[in-house]
Design a protein around this motif. Sequence first.
Motif, short mmCIF file in Angstrom:
data_model
loop_
_atom_site.label_atom_id
_atom_site.label_comp_id
_atom_site.label_asym_id
_atom_site.label_seq_id
_atom_site.Cartn_x
_atom_site.Cartn_y
_atom_site.Cartn_z
N ASP A 171 1.09 -1.08 0.00
CA ASP A 171 -0.02 0.31 0.24
C ASP A 171 0.68 1.67 -0.18
N PHE A 172 0.20 1.92 -0.73
CA PHE A 172 1.06 3.78 -0.46
C PHE A 172 -0.20 4.76 -0.33
N ILE A 173 -0.03 5.78 1.00
CA ILE A 173 -1.05 6.76 0.39
C ILE A 173 0.00 8.19 1.03
N LEU A 174 0.15 8.76 -0.14
CA LEU A 174 0.96 9.61 -0.91
C LEU A 174 0.70 10.92 -0.94
N PRO A 175 1.13 11.69 -0.85
CA PRO A 175 1.16 13.34 -1.59
C PRO A 175 0.99 13.62 -3.31
N GLN A 227 10.19 7.16 3.40
CA GLN A 227 11.03 6.60 2.29
C GLN A 227 10.26 5.03 2.63
N GLN A 228 9.49 5.29 3.52
CA GLN A 228 8.88 3.68 3.78
C GLN A 228 7.92 2.93 2.67
N VAL A 229 7.78 3.38 1.76
CA VAL A 229 6.91 3.06 0.76
C VAL A 229 7.83 2.18 -0.63
N ALA A 230 9.38 3.21 -0.84
CA ALA A 230 10.07 2.92 -0.62
C ALA A 230 10.94 1.73 -0.73
N ALA A 231 11.13 1.39 0.56
CA ALA A 231 11.56 -0.25 1.37
C ALA A 231 10.42 -1.05 1.28
N ALA A 232 9.08 -0.97 1.39
CA ALA A 232 8.04 -1.57 1.43
C ALA A 232 7.85 -2.22 -0.45
N TYR A 233 8.70 -1.96 -1.26
CA TYR A 233 8.60 -2.26 -2.81
C TYR A 233 9.66 -2.89 -2.97
N THR A 234 11.19 -2.80 -1.98
CA THR A 234 11.91 -3.13 -2.38
C THR A 234 12.87 -2.17 -3.42
#
Length: 195
Positions: A16-20, A110-117
Motif C-alpha cells: 500500500d501507499f498513501i502519499l501526496p 521512505q517507507q513505501v520505497a522500502a516496502a517495494y524493495t
Amino acid sequence: MAVSSTMLALGTPAPDFILPDVVSGAVVSRDDYAGTKALLVMFLCNHCPYVKHVRSGLAELGRDYADADLAIIAISANDIDQYPDDSPEAMAKEAADIGYTFPYLFDESQQVAAAYTAMCTPDFFLFGPDRTLVYRGRFDETGPNMPGTVTGSDLRSAIDAVLDDRPVSEQQYPSMGCSIKWKPGKVPAYFDAAS
C-alpha cells in the motif's frame, strides 16, 4: 553509484501507499486504483542520469496509455536534505517540464520505497488485476552511455500482455540506475545486502 533492481519475487502483492502528489496536492493511495486492470509503480527522481535518459519515454508512456485500463504512479523517495534537486517543488517543476500525465508522489518517510524493495531510479513494478507483481525490471535495453533509441519496449510488452489478458514473459532484466538516496539510519537491510 549505479545499482540494479532487487527483482522482487513475481506474485508479490502490491504494498500500500498513501502519499501526496506534488503536482495536484491530492493524497493518492494504491486503493484509489482498485478498479483498474493494471497498476504500474515507478520509482524516479530528478537528478539521476538514468532517469534523465528515459524521462521523455516515461512521459510518452503516460500519454500512450492514458485511455488504457492502467494506473501509472511515479514516486520519489530520495533524501532531499542530501539531494535538494529532488525536493517536492523540483519534482512538480520536472513533471510540468517533461509532461508527466501521471501522479508524481513524494515518499518523505521512505517507507513505501522500502516496502517495494526499491533499489534504484528508475525502478519499475507492474501489478496485474489481482494486484500481484507480474513484471519488475528495466524500461528497455538502452542506458545513458549506450547507443539506441529509448522505446520502453520491455515495460510496454509487459503492460500490453496484462491488458490483453496474456501471461507476462518471465524473462525479465533488472533495471539499472542511481541508488535510492536513503536518509541516515533509514537504509533497509535488503539494500545493504545487495549494494
